[in-house]
Enzyme design. Structure first.
Site, PDB file in Angstrom:
ATOM      1  N   SER A   1     -10.544  -3.634  -0.396  1.00 49.01           N
ATOM      2  CA  SER A   1     -11.318  -2.687  -1.229  1.00 49.01           C
ATOM      3  C   SER A   1     -11.636  -3.301  -2.581  1.00 49.01           C
ATOM      4  O   SER A   1     -12.772  -3.264  -3.050  1.00 49.01           O
ATOM      5  CB  SER A   1     -10.512  -1.421  -1.507  1.00 49.01           C
ATOM      6  OG  SER A   1     -10.334  -0.687  -0.369  1.00 49.01           O
TER       7      SER A   1
ATOM      8  N   THR B   1      -5.541   3.558  -6.335  1.00 41.09           N
ATOM      9  CA  THR B   1      -5.341   2.602  -7.434  1.00 41.09           C
ATOM     10  C   THR B   1      -6.439   1.548  -7.567  1.00 41.09           C
ATOM     11  O   THR B   1      -6.625   0.981  -8.634  1.00 41.09           O
ATOM     12  CB  THR B   1      -3.992   1.856  -7.267  1.00 41.09           C
ATOM     13  OG1 THR B   1      -3.987   1.224  -5.987  1.00 41.09           O
ATOM     14  CG2 THR B   1      -2.816   2.782  -7.391  1.00 41.09           C
TER      15      THR B   1
ATOM     16  N   HIS C   1       0.797  -1.235   0.000  1.00 36.51           N
ATOM     17  CA  HIS C   1       0.000   0.000   0.000  1.00 36.51           C
ATOM     18  C   HIS C   1       0.829   1.285   0.000  1.00 36.51           C
ATOM     19  O   HIS C   1       0.314   2.348  -0.335  1.00 36.51           O
ATOM     20  CB  HIS C   1      -0.879   0.058   1.249  1.00 36.51           C
ATOM     21  CG  HIS C   1      -2.009  -0.904   1.244  1.00 36.51           C
ATOM     22  ND1 HIS C   1      -2.806  -1.114   0.149  1.00 36.51           N
ATOM     23  CD2 HIS C   1      -2.505  -1.704   2.217  1.00 36.51           C
ATOM     24  CE1 HIS C   1      -3.724  -2.014   0.445  1.00 36.51           C
ATOM     25  NE2 HIS C   1      -3.570  -2.399   1.679  1.00 36.51           N
TER      26      HIS C   1
ATOM     27  N   GLU D   1      -3.333   3.128   1.607  1.00 37.64           N
ATOM     28  CA  GLU D   1      -2.754   3.726   0.394  1.00 37.64           C
ATOM     29  C   GLU D   1      -3.079   5.222   0.342  1.00 37.64           C
ATOM     30  O   GLU D   1      -2.226   6.044   0.005  1.00 37.64           O
ATOM     31  CB  GLU D   1      -3.300   3.036  -0.864  1.00 37.64           C
ATOM     32  CG  GLU D   1      -2.688   3.622  -2.128  1.00 37.64           C
ATOM     33  CD  GLU D   1      -3.399   3.183  -3.406  1.00 37.64           C
ATOM     34  OE1 GLU D   1      -3.740   2.003  -3.529  1.00 37.64           O
ATOM     35  OE2 GLU D   1      -3.604   4.049  -4.280  1.00 37.64           O
TER      36      GLU D   1
HETATM   37  S1  SF4 Z   1      -3.594  -3.567  -7.186  1.00 34.23           S
HETATM   38 FE1  SF4 Z   1      -2.049  -2.628  -8.506  1.00 34.23          FE
HETATM   39  S2  SF4 Z   1      -1.294  -0.892  -7.322  1.00 34.23           S
HETATM   40 FE2  SF4 Z   1      -2.335  -2.223  -5.869  1.00 34.23          FE
HETATM   41  S3  SF4 Z   1      -0.732  -3.561  -5.084  1.00 34.23           S
HETATM   42 FE3  SF4 Z   1      -1.656  -4.619  -6.826  1.00 34.23          FE
HETATM   43  S4  SF4 Z   1      -0.349  -4.096  -8.585  1.00 34.23           S
HETATM   44 FE4  SF4 Z   1       0.074  -2.617  -6.941  1.00 34.23          FE
END
Ligand code: SF4
Length: 297
Positions: free
Chosen positions: A227, A167, A75, A131
């Site tokens: 999430s 993200t 995160h 995050e």
């Molecule tokens: S979802 Fe994408 S941004 Fe989040 S940890 Fe995984 S690769 Fe990284």
């Protein structure tokens, strides 16, 4: 006869896989290893690594630590975490996802520019999410967090706005908020939108929809705090009302599985493959009563 299939495209994204591998690698070296926050939003994986020796601490405990080795999860963290580590002689094992680190840098750069122009940095994300805390830290805590459409009322449309996203947020929600802000911008104020949603999550949406739609019943396994788990499960439920969210392979309700059905098993980007396999095995164990013909795993 019933049939079980695991979604081959489900399972940990590369950022989470990398953090878990890093933890395993460091644990093998011996000595005490702490992790700042749950390594992944999946309590079974946290428990597995705890058995190997990983000690999870929160930010309050981190402030009190000295001369220790601490792993940072995918995160990412705000700059204050690195400062505390420096002051307390803490060795950081940085397993922050490169995608998140890249986003932190972009926000930091934009913040330095917009500071002099009185612009607003806006982040579409969940307040308090690890995050998001890391992103907020790039702006001296000044960024405005938007969780839902109604929150945009707090923005000043007469001043510049730069919009980013956590993200793991859904792309359609982000685009909708972007359109709403754009429509309310006042003359002379500039609006920029940066699509910073990780494709490791959004690219899974079309696949998981297709997977969920092609089975009679779906078991979606993920941690309650994940999430992207919530996002991906909602997509399953939309196309297949017989979709069930479970936190553990032991939560399978066999009575839900009728005869002559196809059972699909999928999960979040924080769900390790071993958990989906355990779900499949548990269903297969009940095979006699369910007349499971073949387990495709
Ligand atoms: S979802 Fe994408 S941004 Fe989040 S940890 Fe995984 S690769 Fe990284």
């Amino acid at each position: 006869m019933s049939k079980i299939e695991i979604d081959k495209q489900s399972g940990c994204c590369f950022g989470v896989s990398k953090a878990i591998s890093k933890a395993e690698e460091e644990l093998q070296k011996g000595g005490t290893l702490y992790c700042l926050g749950d390594i992944v939003h999946n309590h079974l994986e946290v428990e597995r690594l705890a058995k190997m020796g990983l000690i999870t601490i929160d930010h309050e405990q981190f402030k009190e630590l000295k001369n220790a080795r601490v792993l940072l999860r995918a995160h990412g963290e705000p700059p204050s975490t690195y400062e505390i580590a420096k002051q307390n002689n803490i060795e950081i094992i940085d397993a922050s996802c490169p995608v998140v680190l890249g986003l932190q840098k972009r926000i930091k750069r934009k913040y330095s520019t917009k500071l002099s122009e009185d612009g607003q940095i806006v982040i579409y994300g969940k307040i308090g999410h690890a995050e998001v805390n890391g992103l907020l830290g790039q702006t001296d805590e000044s960024a405005i967090i938007i969780e839902k459409k109604e929150d945009i009322d707090s923005l000043d449309f007469s001043r510049d706005i730069s919009l980013f996203s956590q993200t793991t947020k859904p792309l359609d929600g982000f685009m909708e908020i972007g359109e709403m802000i754009k429509a309310r911008m006042q003359e002379g104020a500039n609006f920029e939108i940066f699509d910073t949603i990780c494709r490791q999550v959004s690219n899974r949406v079309p696949n998981i929809k297709e997977f969920a739609a092609s089975h009679d019943i779906i078991f979606f396994i993920a941690g309650a705090k994940s999430s992207n788990g919530k996002v991906l499960f909602a997509e399953c439920k939309n196309v297949n009302p017989n979709s069930y969210f479970i936190n553990s392979p032991d939560e399978i309700d066999e009575s839900l599985i009728g005869k002559n059905v196809t059972v699909g098993i999928c999960g979040a980007t924080s769900t390790p493959m071993w958990q989906m396999e355990a779900v499949a095995k548990n269903i297969a164990k009940a095979g006699a009563s369910l007349q499971i013909e073949k387990a495709a795993f």
